[in-house]
Design an enzyme around this catalytic site. Structure first.
Site, PDB file in Angstrom:
ATOM      1  N   HIS A   1     -11.168   5.616 -40.036  1.00 52.06           N
ATOM      2  CA  HIS A   1     -12.537   5.047 -39.686  1.00 52.06           C
ATOM      3  C   HIS A   1     -13.380   6.032 -39.192  1.00 52.06           C
ATOM      4  O   HIS A   1     -14.676   6.276 -39.559  1.00 52.06           O
ATOM      5  CB  HIS A   1     -12.316   3.795 -38.990  1.00 52.06           C
ATOM      6  CG  HIS A   1     -13.534   3.106 -38.466  1.00 52.06           C
ATOM      7  ND1 HIS A   1     -14.335   1.874 -38.956  1.00 52.06           N
ATOM      8  CD2 HIS A   1     -14.565   3.685 -37.804  1.00 52.06           C
ATOM      9  CE1 HIS A   1     -15.357   1.466 -38.556  1.00 52.06           C
ATOM     10  NE2 HIS A   1     -15.558   2.401 -37.714  1.00 52.06           N
ATOM     11  N   GLU A   2     -13.103   6.757 -38.197  1.00 48.77           N
ATOM     12  CA  GLU A   2     -13.776   7.692 -37.235  1.00 48.77           C
ATOM     13  C   GLU A   2     -14.050   8.854 -38.284  1.00 48.77           C
ATOM     14  O   GLU A   2     -15.113   9.537 -38.231  1.00 48.77           O
ATOM     15  CB  GLU A   2     -13.223   8.060 -35.799  1.00 48.77           C
ATOM     16  CG  GLU A   2     -12.809   6.817 -35.005  1.00 48.77           C
ATOM     17  CD  GLU A   2     -14.051   5.864 -34.692  1.00 48.77           C
ATOM     18  OE1 GLU A   2     -15.306   6.612 -34.775  1.00 48.77           O
ATOM     19  OE2 GLU A   2     -13.949   4.824 -34.589  1.00 48.77           O
TER      20      GLU A   2
HETATM   21 NI    NI Z   1     -17.368   2.637 -36.635  1.00 53.71          NI
END
Ligand code: NI
Length: 185
Positions: free
Chosen positions: A140-141
């Protein structure tokens, strides 16, 4: 130290490909990391990427709290200039939120296991294999560094909703997911 403003979806900074960090040990990078750590703690999240605080550079912070660890708990970790590589074809669906998309969450498919290579804040090269929720947070990051937000990864928009409603009507996700709706990444 400062709590920074967090960009929300719709701001163009969240859609840019962020630039490599030239010197991970530079004073301005150290200050950015300190401010991002304070911002992440203030927001109560588990991950924050530099583009979310209007700095288009390849750096993110994350942690895996004991409550979410399907493997080991991970203390606050700084990741600079990361490269990730899926290990195997297995994907899993799990719930995600994002500090740039407040109030909402969705089930997002992610690789179960990945290889993560990066440089830490001292300039040391780190290489590790991560899996499960830990791998989800990292993916996600990492996406934030490439201008990708989680709705752009979704496969089924029926599993997209407001935090309160998702919690109230908690539904089992299609196989092979297992993760509970909690984390804000
Ligand atoms: Ni985010």
């Amino acid at each position: 130290m400062a709590v920074l403003k967090i960009a929300r979806m719709g701001h163009p900074v969240l859609l840019e490909r962020a630039a490599e960090v030239a010197d991970p040990t530079a004073p301005d990078i150290a200050r950015l990391i300190r401010d991002m750590a304070e911002t992440l703690e203030d927001a109560g999240g588990v991950g924050l990427a530099a583009p979310q605080v209007f700095t288009s550079t390849r750096l993110f912070l994350y942690l895996v709290p004991a409550s979410r660890a399907d493997g080991d708990e991970v203390k606050l970790t700084t990741v600079i200039n990361p490269v990730i590589r899926p290990l195997g074809d297995a994907l899993e669906l799990g719930w995600e939120g994002c500090l740039s998309i407040p109030g909402l969450r969705a089930a997002v498919p992610r690789h179960k296991r990945i290889q993560l290579d990066y440089v830490d804040a001292t300039g040391a090269a780190i290489s590790r294999t991560v899996s499960g929720f830990h791998a989800r947070v990292v993916q996600h990051e990492f996406d934030h560094l490439n201008g990708v937000l989680y709705p752009m990864r979704m496969s089924d928009f029926r599993y997209f909703g407001f935090d309160e409603e998702v919690a109230r009507y908690s539904r089992a996700l299609p196989e092979p997911e297992t993760t509970a709706p909690e984390a804000r990444l």
